[in-house]
Design a protein around this motif. Sequence first.
Motif, short mmCIF file in Angstrom:
data_model
loop_
_atom_site.label_atom_id
_atom_site.label_comp_id
_atom_site.label_asym_id
_atom_site.label_seq_id
_atom_site.Cartn_x
_atom_site.Cartn_y
_atom_site.Cartn_z
N THR A 151 30.07 -18.94 48.11
CA THR A 151 29.67 -18.19 46.68
C THR A 151 30.14 -18.92 44.89
OG1 THR A 151 30.87 -16.48 48.69
CG2 THR A 151 30.43 -15.77 46.18
N TYR B 3 26.86 -19.33 43.01
CA TYR B 3 27.11 -19.48 41.74
C TYR B 3 26.68 -20.20 40.41
CZ TYR B 3 27.42 -13.72 42.30
OH TYR B 3 26.88 -12.73 42.67
N CYS C 202 17.94 -13.41 51.41
CA CYS C 202 18.65 -12.90 49.77
C CYS C 202 18.10 -13.33 48.59
CB CYS C 202 19.93 -12.96 49.80
SG CYS C 202 20.74 -11.66 51.30
N ILE D 162 26.88 -13.73 46.93
CA ILE D 162 27.36 -12.59 47.92
C ILE D 162 27.57 -12.87 49.29
CG2 ILE D 162 28.71 -10.30 47.15
CD1 ILE D 162 28.53 -10.46 44.56
N ASN E 155 23.14 -11.23 42.86
CA ASN E 155 23.22 -10.98 44.57
C ASN E 155 23.84 -11.53 45.51
OD1 ASN E 155 25.37 -9.24 42.53
ND2 ASN E 155 23.51 -7.61 43.09
N VAL F 181 17.52 -10.80 46.44
CA VAL F 181 18.41 -9.14 45.80
C VAL F 181 19.37 -9.72 44.38
CG1 VAL F 181 19.34 -8.33 48.50
CG2 VAL F 181 20.72 -10.37 46.94
#
Length: 305
Positions: free
Chosen positions: A109, A113, A206, A229, A226, A223
């Motif tokens: 995660t 990012y 996603c 995640i 996000n 999404v």
Amino acid sequence: QDYTTMTETKKALKSTSQMEMGRTSANPESSINLPKTSRAKTTFTLKDHGDFALANYWLLLTKFMMELVAMMFFVIVGCGSAISTSKTVDFGSSGWVVGVAFSFGLAITCLVYAIAHVSGGHINCAVTLGLVISGACGVVEGLVIVLGQIIGSIIGAAFLAAIFNSSNDGTGALASNQVTPGYGKGSAFVGEMLMTFMLYFVVIECALRKRFDFKPEIQLNGVGFNAPIAIGIAVFLAHMVLIPVDGCSINPTRSFGPLVVATMRGLPDNSNHWEDFPIFVFAPCIGASLAALAHRLTKIPSKNE
């Protein structure tokens, strides 16, 4: 008199229009019909093909370095969490499995990012293969990214060897993957394939799928910010299922580096790590490829395609 007034008004309007057109032609920047964004786009051009090629090479190098660094830290944090707790009384228990799985999930995660805006945040050659099949990553770009991942995995494993000596490594081989006694190779293959399918399914839906394919009122891709995640949660869930079976790979490059360095340091007696290694290469790649094909079959082409 009314007619004369109307004629004079028309002449005044025509004169004003001509003057406005004259100013516009003399100074195109003054045109109120040309948005600033359009003017910016027309003025920004690369000087020649050499500049364009140099920009592409620099971008590829940047993606290579980003994937290398991310994979290095993914191996250090994920495999390191398994090694650092391998000498505790909880080693192999359900609590230990949860802790290690959580470390892998949080690591992916954070790192996705960190680098997704530059390289896409693959950190997994099976994911890279899937993105190439899905048409979201070029072949040359994919090869460069995978090379960075492989080198990063080896460097990360080398740092682990520097941190943990053989006597401190309860996993025996820097957390390299191996089918656990009591489980068959076929079981491990099916598990790796399915969990990688799930991982890439989450990635593609996603982070890549356009939401307005199905809901035009929602003008978002996937999404949005996000997505990492959900991807991290998918990695966590996969490790919860597969750590007891084979240590959980779902990532051939994550498995390769630790095994190479562990081999250089010396594998445990009766080791089957290299014998089982093809499972951790082919099963994840097949799983990601099947998910990518499913995405292509269900993809709604845009107006520009």
